[in-house]
Each structure stands twice: as structure tokens, then as C-alpha cells.
Motif scaffolding. Structure first.
Motif, PDB file in Angstrom:
ATOM      1  N   THR A   1      -0.381   5.981   1.849  1.00 38.83           N
ATOM      2  CA  THR A   1      -0.441   4.526   1.759  1.00 38.83           C
ATOM      3  C   THR A   1      -1.686   4.021   1.022  1.00 38.83           C
ATOM      4  O   THR A   1      -1.749   2.843   0.668  1.00 38.83           O
ATOM      5  CB  THR A   1      -0.367   3.893   3.159  1.00 38.83           C
TER       6      THR A   1
ATOM      7  N   LYS B   1       3.042   3.654  -2.248  1.00 43.23           N
ATOM      8  CA  LYS B   1       3.747   2.753  -1.333  1.00 43.23           C
ATOM      9  C   LYS B   1       4.723   3.545  -0.461  1.00 43.23           C
ATOM     10  O   LYS B   1       5.553   4.295  -0.973  1.00 43.23           O
ATOM     11  CB  LYS B   1       4.536   1.697  -2.116  1.00 43.23           C
TER      12      LYS B   1
ATOM     13  N   GLY C   1      -0.300  -0.502   1.540  1.00 42.71           N
ATOM     14  CA  GLY C   1       0.496   0.629   1.108  1.00 42.71           C
ATOM     15  C   GLY C   1       1.816   0.765   1.848  1.00 42.71           C
ATOM     16  O   GLY C   1       2.576   1.715   1.601  1.00 42.71           O
TER      17      GLY C   1
ATOM     18  N   VAL D   1       5.562  -0.866   2.756  1.00 35.38           N
ATOM     19  CA  VAL D   1       6.576  -1.811   2.303  1.00 35.38           C
ATOM     20  C   VAL D   1       7.694  -1.851   3.327  1.00 35.38           C
ATOM     21  O   VAL D   1       8.302  -0.810   3.617  1.00 35.38           O
ATOM     22  CB  VAL D   1       7.162  -1.402   0.924  1.00 35.38           C
TER      23      VAL D   1
END
Length: 324
Positions: free
Chosen positions: A76, A80, A137, A139
Motif C-alpha cells: 500500500t 494500490k 494505498g 482502494v
């Protein structure tokens, strides 16, 4: 054929019976220890393993390397990581509590009163989940959109099972797809090995339709043995449309399995309780799925505050202990 977590319900309902000793001995000798545990309920063997399943880490090799994916914090910080914490799937996220030493239905997964998430370690897990909202980092993405996000570069790593391998390879290209075991993760200031649930694919025999016909019962067990034999497991692995990761130790050692990155990651994950916990087989798991998912989602979404975490977890433990 059934996933092992249905075993307890079927045994309690009288739908399947303990298998003859000659077969249980074979299973103990030929299949991995974790797979054999998946075929057992309350110390007795009720079914024949033919495959194992765990989640693994998929990653884009153009963004991350083998060293990077050993740590969630490294993933992260450099790229991502995608997962869904707004609407938690407890199968995916629940094992974080097992990663910090808490138990689900006890050490062997068969003690209704053995869940102990209402403690400091459990609170730290909810704090970790809540903190991902501010992790640049991380999502949040639902499973339906994961592959599209992986393909367009919005997500560089995610965790899923063998069932998503083909789609992941298509999204970033087979040569660009990395597969690894779960990383370590820092929870409560300590690096712990992130765990996943392990599933075991089984064949079981229901004696009831035979109406006591010993010859028919014996033939059914022979068929179950044949469907889960070394040769059958090898066929199911090498057949592209099946590609089931074997439970048989000899097949796991074969060249075809050894050179398969996905199989190696799943086998490493499934070979030790360091990486996986065999999913409990109790019927009370139906309560676990819904209540734990709501608890984790609420922590991420801010519906419950940090000073409520312990109370909510203690109530969760009580609810599971009282579940029927």
C-alpha cells in the motif's frame, strides 16, 4: 460433492455417516493434514477430500515485485491494494481476527462458545479496518468491478481464490500476473501473518437411499474413493476447465503442480495453520457470516466509533455462543 463447511450440518441431520476405517486411514496417509481435518467432524472422518481452496494475493508485476508483496504496508506504500470494506465479505476479511490469535468457535472450530473476538486484539483489528479509509494505498472496490480496476491500473493487488485466476491473467496478461501467499500485516503495532479461510472439496456418501443394502453402500464408498483417488485428483488438476488444486500429497509433489505458481501459492497457504484456518463446519456459521460482516463494515463506514468496538465485539461473541 460438497464444500467441507457444510459437513457439520449434514452429519447432524443424519444425511451422511462416518466412513469405514480403511478409507479414513487412507485419507490420513495420502492427503494433507489440513485436508484430512476438513473431512472430519467431532473427531471422526465423514468424507473424502479431492481438492483444497484458499485465497491468495494477485498482483501486477509491473508495479510490485516478489519482495514488495510480502508486506501489506509495502504493497500500500508502493501501489494500490483493492478490497471491499464498505460491504464486507466475512469470508475475505473475517480471518484478520484469526491472524491476531483470536479464535472462531474455538481452536478446532467446533466449540459453539469458543469465539473470543471481544478483547484488545479484536479491537485492534477493527481499528485497522477503520484506518484503511484514510490509507492512500487502499482502494475500496466491490468484487464485480475488481477485474476492471485491475485491468485499468486503479488496483495493483487484490486477494481472491483460484476461481479468479483466469480473469486476472486476462486483465493484466499472464506474464504480468504475479501470485503470492498472503503478506504480513501490521495490526496493533505488531507484524502478524495475515490468514485466510481454507476450504476442502469433498465427496460424501448418503447411505439412506440404499435402505440397508450393504452391497450398494460398499459400492458407493468405492465410487467416492475412485473420484478422490490420486489419478482422479491428477486429472482434475491437469484438465484446464477444472484445474482443482489437489489434496493428495503425491499429486502435490508432481511436476505439473510444482511448476504452477497458483497451485504452489494455494498449497503453501493450505499446508499450515500459519497461513490458514480450516473454515468451521458448525451450522452457526450462518450467523457468523451476517453478524461479523455488519460489524466490520460498520467499523469502516464509521457507524460505530472506536470507544464502542470492545462492547460490540463482546456482544458478537455472546451472539455466536447463543446461536442455534
Amino acid at each position: 460433492s460438497l464444500p467441507h463447511d457444510q459437513l457439520g450440518k449434514l452429519v447432524d441431520a443424519g444425511a451422511i455417516q462416518e466412513i469405514p476405517e480403511q478409507y479414513s486411514k487412507e485419507i490420513a496417509e495420502q492427503d494433507t493434514e489440513q485436508a484430512a481435518v476438513g473431512a472430519q467432524y467431532k473427531g471422526k472422518t465423514y468424507a473424502f477430500p479431492y481438492g483444497i481452496e484458499t485465497q491468495v494475493t494477485y498482483y501486477n508485476k509491473s508495479k510490485l515485485n516478489e519482495e514488495d508483496v510480502k508486506s501489506y504496508e509495502t504493497i500500500t506504500s508502493k501501489a494500490k491494494f483493492g478490497s471491499n470494506l464498505k460491504e464486507v465479505n466475512a469470508y475475505v476479511t473475517g480471518p484478520l481476527f484469526l491472524s491476531v490469535g483470536d479464535t472462531l468457535f474455538g481452536q478446532n472450530g467446533e466449540d459453539v462458545k469458543g469465539t473470543n473476538w471481544g478483547n484488545e486484539a479484536g479491537v485492534n483489528v477493527l481499528k485497522f479496518i477503520a484506518a484503511q479509509k484514510d490509507n492512500k494505498g487502499f482502494v475500496n472496490v466491490d468484487s464485480a468491478n475488481m477485474m476492471a480496476k485491475f485491468e485499468d491500473g486503479s488496483v495493483d493487488a487484490f486477494q481472491s481464490g483460484p476461481w479468479d485466476y483466469a480473469a486476472a491473467a486476462k486483465a493484466v496478461g499472464k506474464d504480468n500476473l504475479g501470485v503470492a501467499v498472503y503478506p504480513t500485516v501490521n495490526i496493533g503495532g505488531q507484524d502478524v501473518q495475515q490468514k485466510a479461510f481454507m476450504g476442502v472439496k469433498l465427496y460424501a456418501v448418503n447411505q439412506t437411499p440404499s435402505k440397508g443394502n450393504a452391497e450398494r453402500i460398499a459400492a458407493s464408498y468405492q465410487l467416492a474413493q475412485a473420484l478422490t483417488s490420486k489419478d482422479s485428483q491428477n486429472n482434475q488438476f491437469t484438465t484446464e476447465s477444472r484445474h482443482i488444486i489437489p489434496a493428495n500429497k503425491e499429486v502435490q509433489a508432481s511436476e505439473a503442480v510444482q511448476k504452477d505458481a497458483l497451485a504452489q501459492a494455494v498449497i503453501t497457504m493450505g499446508s499450515s495453520d500459519q497461513y490458514t484456518t480450516v473454515m468451521p463446519k458448525l451450522s452457526q456459521m450462518s450467523v457468523f457470516w451476517t453478524e461479523s460482516a455488519a460489524l466490520m463494515s460498520d467499523a469502516y463506514n464509521g457507524k460505530i466509533k472506536e470507544d464502542q468496538f470492545l462492547t460490540k465485539l463482546q456482544q458478537f461473541d455472546k451472539d455466536l455462543a447463543a446461536a442455534k
